[in-house]
Design a protein around this motif. Structure first.
Motif, PDB file in Angstrom:
ATOM      1  N   UNK A   1      35.414 -18.662  20.871  1.00 11.94           N
ATOM      2  CA  UNK A   1      35.013 -20.044  20.647  1.00 11.94           C
ATOM      3  C   UNK A   1      35.337 -20.868  21.877  1.00 11.94           C
ATOM      4  N   UNK A   2      34.364 -21.696  22.316  1.00 11.06           N
ATOM      5  CA  UNK A   2      34.625 -22.543  23.464  1.00 11.06           C
ATOM      6  C   UNK A   2      33.697 -23.748  23.432  1.00 11.06           C
ATOM      7  N   UNK A   3      34.135 -24.788  24.157  1.00 14.01           N
ATOM      8  CA  UNK A   3      33.332 -25.998  24.323  1.00 14.01           C
ATOM      9  C   UNK A   3      33.320 -26.337  25.801  1.00 14.01           C
ATOM     10  N   UNK A   4      32.138 -26.665  26.315  1.00 11.17           N
ATOM     11  CA  UNK A   4      32.020 -27.021  27.724  1.00 11.17           C
ATOM     12  C   UNK A   4      31.802 -28.525  27.831  1.00 11.17           C
ATOM     13  N   UNK A  15      30.119 -22.923  21.753  1.00  7.76           N
ATOM     14  CA  UNK A  15      30.013 -21.466  21.612  1.00  7.76           C
ATOM     15  C   UNK A  15      30.918 -21.037  20.461  1.00  7.76           C
ATOM     16  N   UNK A  16      30.370 -21.091  19.261  1.00 12.04           N
ATOM     17  CA  UNK A  16      31.121 -20.721  18.066  1.00 12.04           C
ATOM     18  C   UNK A  16      30.884 -19.250  17.737  1.00 12.04           C
ATOM     19  N   UNK A  17      31.803 -18.612  17.029  1.00 10.49           N
ATOM     20  CA  UNK A  17      31.664 -17.182  16.697  1.00 10.49           C
ATOM     21  C   UNK A  17      30.693 -16.965  15.531  1.00 10.49           C
ATOM     22  N   UNK A  18      29.460 -17.431  15.732  1.00  5.89           N
ATOM     23  CA  UNK A  18      28.410 -17.316  14.715  1.00  5.89           C
ATOM     24  C   UNK A  18      27.093 -17.019  15.418  1.00  5.89           C
TER      25      UNK A  18
END
Length: 296
Positions: A1-4, A15-18
């Motif tokens: 999981x990340x956010x830019x 960027x979610x784990x889905x």
């Protein structure tokens, strides 16, 4: 999981784990029995996603769509703007707050449905060349941004990349069937009429707008965003003067600034200066304030 997040504080990517697919502005995630649509702060121009965004833009788009879905009362895909925490375990929800919609899954109709009340954009360019817009013949002598004798329904193909392509009603009907095409035309013009009447009372002209529709169990529903500055041309009624382009509540400052640079539109675009980001942000906020906040 990340956010830019870019240097201006704009959320550029999630960027979610889905399972995920992304458009120019939205990141869409499969929740199984529904979808999660996250409106980022990305902004595009001339078919490019720019390297910096407009802080808060995604939240304004989401709030405005939510407002219109409620006002229009037309069947739509929105379930809730509250995040389903039980379906997002272990995910930092803070960056998603205010910019997310949980929506019904739908079979997407592969055409943009455009309503044009005024002559501008690709319609104006086509009129200059042919005297018509999408096979709809218009009177001679119209000026840029003139109000049209009647609102036009002009469908367009949905492009994953690059420009959508305007097509005739007959082309759309041949692809999806006359009955569905007629439903789309009627719905588009009815929704535009309702929205234009509402906006006019608040000093805003809706020059044109595009809708997307889908089907759930045979029911026609509105999907995606609706009547935002990203999908519509909003003009101030008190400044309206046909014969030239109008100041609008959208990314006009972005397009104008890019047009004045030496960018060739074939290579990655330059980053926007802080002033252009700020002025664009202010225009989006003003559109929201005029259409939504005033009515609350």
């Amino acid at each position: 999981m990340s956010f830019e997040i870019d240097n201006a504080g704009a959320l550029m990517k999630t960027d979610l784990p889905l399972p995920k697919r992304s458009g120019k502005v939205r990141d869409c995630y499969d929740l199984g029995d529904s979808m999660l649509i996250v409106s980022t702060d990305r902004i595009s121009a001339f078919d490019w996603i720019l390297p910096v965004g407009i802080p808060g833009k995604g939240r304004l788009l989401t709030a405005m769509s939510q407002f219109w879905f409620d006002l229009l009362k037309f069947p739509n895909h929105l379930i809730s703007c509250e995040l389903p925490e039980e379906k997002l375990p272990g995910i930092d929800l803070e960056p998603l707050q205010g910019r997310s919609m949980v929506v019904r899954k739908a079979s997407v109709i592969p055409f943009e449905c455009v309503a044009r009340g005024y002559l501008e954009g690709s319609g104006w360019r086509e009129y200059l060349e042919t005297g018509a817009v999408c096979d709809c013949t218009l009177p001679a002598g119209l000026q840029q941004c003139d109000q049209l004798p009647e609102t036009l329904f002009t469908p367009a193909t949905k492009a994953e990349e690059g420009h959508d392509e305007n097509v005739s009603y007959a082309t759309m009907a041949a692809s999806i069937g006359e009955s569905l095409a007629d439903q789309l035309r009627t719905a588009t013009l009815d929704i535009y009429r309702t929205a234009a009447e509402y906006a006019a009372k608040r000093g805003i002209l809706i020059a044109d707008t595009k809708f997307e529709f889908g089907q759930v169990d045979g029911e026609l529903i509105l999907i995606d965003e609706v009547l935002t500055p990203d999908s519509s041309r909003f003009w101030a009624a008190d400044a309206y003067k046909p014969g030239n382009s109008q100041p609008s509540f959208d990314k006009q400052f972005v397009r104008q600034w890019l047009s004045e640079t030496d960018w060739d539109r074939n290579s990655p675009p330059p980053a926007l200066p802080a002033e252009i980001i700020s002025r664009t942000q202010a225009k989006y906020q003003e559109a929201y304030d005029r259409l939504v906040t005033v009515s609350e």
